[in-house]
Design a protein around this motif. Structure first.
Motif, PDB file in Angstrom:
ATOM      1  N   LEU A  21      28.376  79.463  28.609  1.00 58.17           N
ATOM      2  CA  LEU A  21      28.065  80.043  27.301  1.00 58.17           C
ATOM      3  C   LEU A  21      26.994  80.456  26.519  1.00 58.17           C
ATOM      4  CD1 LEU A  21      32.074  80.791  27.175  1.00 58.17           C
ATOM      5  CD2 LEU A  21      29.931  82.800  27.957  1.00 58.17           C
ATOM      6  N   LYS A  22      26.859  81.059  25.562  1.00 58.27           N
ATOM      7  CA  LYS A  22      25.814  80.890  24.549  1.00 58.27           C
ATOM      8  C   LYS A  22      25.946  80.999  23.359  1.00 58.27           C
ATOM      9  CE  LYS A  22      22.060  83.706  26.680  1.00 58.27           C
ATOM     10  NZ  LYS A  22      20.749  84.184  25.910  1.00 58.27           N
ATOM     11  N   SER A  23      25.639  79.710  21.965  1.00 53.03           N
ATOM     12  CA  SER A  23      25.883  79.673  20.762  1.00 53.03           C
ATOM     13  C   SER A  23      25.220  80.627  20.297  1.00 53.03           C
ATOM     14  CB  SER A  23      25.969  78.303  20.529  1.00 53.03           C
ATOM     15  OG  SER A  23      24.145  78.186  20.227  1.00 53.03           O
ATOM     16  N   HIS A  24      25.685  80.718  18.871  1.00 50.38           N
ATOM     17  CA  HIS A  24      25.120  82.233  18.375  1.00 50.38           C
ATOM     18  C   HIS A  24      24.406  81.726  16.799  1.00 50.38           C
ATOM     19  CE1 HIS A  24      26.924  85.915  20.891  1.00 50.38           C
ATOM     20  NE2 HIS A  24      27.079  84.379  21.269  1.00 50.38           N
ATOM     21  N   LEU A  25      23.941  82.427  16.712  1.00 52.38           N
ATOM     22  CA  LEU A  25      23.586  82.425  15.023  1.00 52.38           C
ATOM     23  C   LEU A  25      23.198  83.007  14.173  1.00 52.38           C
ATOM     24  CD1 LEU A  25      18.836  80.624  14.533  1.00 52.38           C
ATOM     25  CD2 LEU A  25      20.408  82.653  13.100  1.00 52.38           C
ATOM     26  N   ARG A  26      23.617  83.418  13.600  1.00 52.51           N
ATOM     27  CA  ARG A  26      24.026  84.668  13.026  1.00 52.51           C
ATOM     28  C   ARG A  26      23.531  84.453  11.098  1.00 52.51           C
ATOM     29  NH1 ARG A  26      30.269  85.935  15.399  1.00 52.51           N
ATOM     30  NH2 ARG A  26      28.923  86.999  17.256  1.00 52.51           N
ATOM     31  N   THR A  27      22.265  85.358  10.490  1.00 55.13           N
ATOM     32  CA  THR A  27      22.625  85.958   9.128  1.00 55.13           C
ATOM     33  C   THR A  27      21.807  86.908   8.790  1.00 55.13           C
ATOM     34  OG1 THR A  27      20.576  84.060   7.578  1.00 55.13           O
ATOM     35  CG2 THR A  27      19.571  85.336  10.037  1.00 55.13           C
ATOM     36  N   ARG A  28      21.357  87.545   7.985  1.00 51.76           N
ATOM     37  CA  ARG A  28      21.853  88.720   6.970  1.00 51.76           C
ATOM     38  C   ARG A  28      20.352  88.765   7.423  1.00 51.76           C
ATOM     39  NH1 ARG A  28      24.556  91.064   1.291  1.00 51.76           N
ATOM     40  NH2 ARG A  28      26.407  90.721   3.139  1.00 51.76           N
ATOM     41  N   ILE A  29      19.915  90.177   7.970  1.00 47.30           N
ATOM     42  CA  ILE A  29      18.275  91.099   8.062  1.00 47.30           C
ATOM     43  C   ILE A  29      18.783  91.918   7.706  1.00 47.30           C
ATOM     44  CG2 ILE A  29      16.920  91.917  10.098  1.00 47.30           C
ATOM     45  CD1 ILE A  29      18.339  89.322  11.965  1.00 47.30           C
ATOM     46  N   GLY A  30      18.245  91.832   6.607  1.00 53.97           N
ATOM     47  CA  GLY A  30      18.261  93.745   6.169  1.00 53.97           C
ATOM     48  C   GLY A  30      17.422  95.170   6.809  1.00 53.97           C
ATOM     49  N   LYS A  31      17.246  95.589   6.107  1.00 54.97           N
ATOM     50  CA  LYS A  31      16.059  96.776   6.636  1.00 54.97           C
ATOM     51  C   LYS A  31      14.892  96.838   6.604  1.00 54.97           C
ATOM     52  CE  LYS A  31      19.627 100.098   5.509  1.00 54.97           C
ATOM     53  NZ  LYS A  31      19.931 101.690   4.590  1.00 54.97           N
ATOM     54  N   LYS A  32      14.451  95.996   6.051  1.00 60.23           N
ATOM     55  CA  LYS A  32      12.960  95.365   5.458  1.00 60.23           C
ATOM     56  C   LYS A  32      12.762  94.520   6.604  1.00 60.23           C
ATOM     57  CE  LYS A  32      12.383  97.627   1.027  1.00 60.23           C
ATOM     58  NZ  LYS A  32      12.260  96.648  -0.357  1.00 60.23           N
ATOM     59  N   GLY A  33      13.973  94.416   7.090  1.00 54.15           N
ATOM     60  CA  GLY A  33      13.201  92.126   7.773  1.00 54.15           C
ATOM     61  C   GLY A  33      14.722  91.237   7.400  1.00 54.15           C
ATOM     62  N   MET A  34      13.567  90.141   8.051  1.00 57.44           N
ATOM     63  CA  MET A  34      14.943  89.112   7.147  1.00 57.44           C
ATOM     64  C   MET A  34      13.342  88.570   5.692  1.00 57.44           C
ATOM     65  SD  MET A  34      15.089  84.978   9.037  1.00 57.44           S
ATOM     66  CE  MET A  34      16.379  86.450  10.586  1.00 57.44           C
ATOM     67  N   ASP A  35      14.277  88.388   4.798  1.00 55.12           N
ATOM     68  CA  ASP A  35      13.962  88.244   4.001  1.00 55.12           C
ATOM     69  C   ASP A  35      13.914  86.381   3.961  1.00 55.12           C
ATOM     70  OD1 ASP A  35      16.581  87.149   2.738  1.00 55.12           O
ATOM     71  OD2 ASP A  35      16.744  88.868   1.535  1.00 55.12           O
ATOM     72  N   TYR A  36      13.259  85.996   3.096  1.00 60.83           N
ATOM     73  CA  TYR A  36      13.303  84.452   3.149  1.00 60.83           C
ATOM     74  C   TYR A  36      14.564  83.545   2.735  1.00 60.83           C
ATOM     75  CZ  TYR A  36      12.525  79.770   2.153  1.00 60.83           C
ATOM     76  OH  TYR A  36      12.453  78.229   2.065  1.00 60.83           O
ATOM     77  N   LYS A  37      15.403  84.443   1.755  1.00 62.63           N
ATOM     78  CA  LYS A  37      16.512  83.938   1.905  1.00 62.63           C
ATOM     79  C   LYS A  37      18.275  84.012   3.444  1.00 62.63           C
ATOM     80  CE  LYS A  37      17.843  84.333  -3.025  1.00 62.63           C
ATOM     81  NZ  LYS A  37      17.013  85.259  -3.172  1.00 62.63           N
TER      82      LYS A  37
END
Length: 680
Positions: free
Chosen positions: A457-473
């Motif tokens: 089973l894979k591990s999951h990487l989750r982060t915020r990705i906005g409509k414009k794409g992933m910002d630096y934060k």
């Protein structure tokens, strides 16, 4: 942040806020007499050389045995029939148990992960039914089932638990197999009713949902003159994104300080629960956080404050875990279970280590250096001073443009994971192997890493990705979580047995996550060639530890207060938490900042949805520094692979095996002193 799931009774993090009946809040007493235990031990001793292990196993089963499990005679017969006398048979049985537990817990993990996906990911249309399924704990009954079918007793009899003191005593002499036996023993140390485990996911899901929806619409914040300072579409999650936005504005010479002060005011309103409920997760209103007035279409409107929900969430967790206390004969408080149990570093020792660090003279000296670099007196929010990092001199909007172009969506980041690893020194085949075991998901919250919990089973990487794409934060958080994923993959696939998978406690996975996060600019192709970069890195880590250690002490002291005041309501907890925050501030921060009675340490969202987790970050900073010293001048990939194959030794023994030195905060203090001398 590494995401916890509830699989073992020894690592209970949450339980339900629902009322627990008198019947389930008091554990049934064992019906086994001391005379029966002794008779059983004597009888079995005739055929066993290791009498100490036998005695430990029989006594442990006796503690767990209830009248519903059988009579005294049936207990004695069970022990005589199921105690394994042959070391060869013991090893055979261990490997069978290990295999089966991996199957069971791994698949439960997968089910919980999938059920929570509509709650945690922004790719799903939200509906209240998602929360009900997310709160359902499919694994809640398996431990109870194992007592009923006697498997738990077979394990407890033949693989009894060892105390932390015993593990430390044997740390240097145990074989890997003996360590694995001990970790199997950790699984059945208490007998908690299944209904409490079922309820556990309910409060966890409630807390996650509360935090995931705690957004502040920054473009709708105004000052007394009606001026706005943030883009209209900027929405920040408390506390993570608020903190990161505050950090980003150190480079903003135009209105950065104004923005930081406004964010700080928002944080204070959240802590005090004076924040108008209408402005939480809503862009329908304008809010002046200084006056605390709310406007709609230019007209002031009535807006009642949030009704202490922040502190009610904490109380819900406290009451439920207090109900569980009685089922643990030794670790009979949530504090003990989290420190003596999960972290294997006592709360008392934790406070001692952190207090010594916080009172060091280096804190004042580094504070003076920051004051000089800022050209102003320190503000309370300078606990998050970000000026020692390579990115601190860069315009974050340019970094946003770069990361959005590279990572317009989750698939783009997932496809690039092998390249990121190769930039860090991993060979192509190894990089591909690790990356193949990681899935990238767009998070509703700030982001987290969730391990696969079994091979395949894979591990999951989750982060915020906005409509414009992933910002630096979002990118910065993603690299942090990727560090967790690398640890999760190595410590699952490359340890010698499933029972040894993972790390001693989550501070060790946080350490690798920090190490990856500090290389985020390198992975963007931006190198820091400053001759003083090493000194700045040391001071950056020192200041991060200084900040989070105080927050950790607040967390511990708040829990101690709740245990001393178990009938307190949310308003009383709010007042107590703010008072404790001021006391911690006045003791450790006021001498550096010259400002008293600040509550900023109480802003952390972890206090709600990851209780007593914050110490892991502080220890993570300590471990990170010791590992960075080990990595210096060596192949990064080779060392990371070697170190994280160790699995779940005790914290100190793991560090000795990794670096040759004991786990200690002193090296970081020494490094800060050296860095200050170099810069001066």
């Amino acid at each position: 942040m590494k995401k916890f799931i509830i699989l073992f009774s020894t690592v209970l993090l949450f339980a339900s806020c629902e009322k627990i009946t008198e019947k389930t809040s008091k554990p049934d007493a064992s019906n086994i007499t001391e005379n029966s235990m002794n008779q059983t031990i004597t009888k079995l001793s005739e055929a066993n050389a290791d009498k100490a292990l036998l005695e430990k196993g029989v006594k442990h089963v006796a503690k767990l045995w209830r009248a519903s499990d059988g009579t005294i005679a049936e207990f004695e017969n069970f022990c005589e029939k199921n105690y394994i006398t042959s070391s060869e048979e013991r090893e055979l049985v261990f490997h069978k148990i290990s295999r089966n537990i991996e199957i069971i817990t791994g698949h439960f993990n997968k089910i919980n992960l999938d059920l929570l996906a509509p709650v945690q990911l922004n790719t799903f249309k939200q509906h209240p039914i998602d929360n009900y399924f997310g709160a359902y704990s499919v694994d809640a009954h398996w431990l109870d089932d194992f007592y009923k079918n006697k498997i738990a007793f077979i394990i407890a009899l033949n693989f009894p638990p060892f105390s932390l003191e015993e593990k430390e005593m044997h740390a240097k002499t145990w074989s890997r197999l003996q360590w694995a036996y001990a970790r199997l023993g950790d699984m059945f140390t208490a007998r908690v009713p299944a209904e409490l485990l079922q309820n556990a996911n309910k409060v966890a899901a409630d807390n996650d949902l509360y935090i995931a929806d705690y957004n502040i619409y920054m473009g709708h914040l105004t000052d007394a003159n009606g001026n706005t300072f943030f883009p209209k579409d900027k929405v920040l999650l408390s506390h993570w994104n608020l903190r990161d936005e505050l950090k980003a504005n150190y480079v903003n010479k135009k209105d950065g300080l104004q923005k930081q002060k406004m964010i700080y005011q928002v944080m204070q309103r959240i802590i005090s629960q004076e924040i108008p409920e209408k402005v939480i997760n809503s862009g329908a209103y304008e809010w002046n956080p200084y006056s605390n007035l709310v406007y709609q279409n230019g007209k002031q409107i009535d807006a009642s404050p949030e009704p202490n929900e922040r502190y009610q969430q904490i109380l819900n967790t406290f009451h439920a875990n207090k109900a569980i206390d009685a089922y643990y004969p030794d670790q009979n408080t949530f504090i003990k279970r989290q420190y003596d149990g999960a972290k294997e570093i006592s709360a008392e020792n934790t406070e001692k280590i952190f207090t010594a660090f916080l009172k060091s003279e280096e804190t004042k000296k580094v504070g003076e250096l920051i004051k000089k670099r800022l050209g102003r007196d320190l503000e309370p929010f300078d606990i998050w001073y970000d000026g020692f990092k390579a990115r601190s001199g860069m315009d974050e909007s340019k970094l946003d443009a770069m990361t959005r172009k590279l990572y317009p969506n989750a698939k783009a980041l997932e496809a690039n994971l092998p390249n990121l690893l190769m930039k860090l020194g991993f060979k192509k085949e190894r990089a591909q192997f690790i990356a193949n075991h990681v899935s990238v998901d767009p998070a509703r919250g700030s982001g987290h890493a969730w391990g696969g919990a079994m091979k395949g089973l894979k591990s999951h990487l989750r982060t915020r990705i906005g409509k414009k794409g992933m910002d630096y934060k979002g990118y910065n958080i993603a690299i942090h979580e990727f560090g967790h994923n690398v640890e999760q993959t190595i410590s699952m696939y490359n340890v010698d047995d499933f029972m040894m998978n993972g790390v001693p406690n989550t501070a060790f996975t946080e350490a690798l996550a920090f190490i990856f996060q500090k290389r985020d600019m390198l992975l963007l192709g931006i190198n820091d060639n400053s001759p003083q970069k090493d000194a700045f890195k040391k001071l950056d880590l020192f200041w991060s530890a200084y900040e989070i250690m105080g927050v950790s002490l607040l967390d511990i002291r708040m829990w101690k207060w709740m245990y001393a005041n178990p009938d307190a309501n949310a308003a009383q907890l709010r007042d107590a938490t703010m008072q404790i925050a001021k006391e911690v501030w006045n003791e450790f921060y006021a001498p550096v900042y010259g400002i008293k009675d600040q509550t900023i340490l109480a802003i952390y969202s972890h206090m709600l949805n990851s209780p007593l987790y914050l110490s892991n970050y502080a220890f993570g900073n300590i471990i990170e520094f010791q590992l960075e010293q080990q990595l210096k001048g060596r192949n990064f990939a080779t060392e990371v692979d070697r170190i994280f194959r160790q699995g779940r030794l005790t914290p100190n023994q793991w560090m000795v095996e990794a670096t040759g030195n004991d786990l200690s905060a002193q090296p970081l203090l020494n490094a800060a002193k050296e860095a200050l001398e170099e810069l001066n």
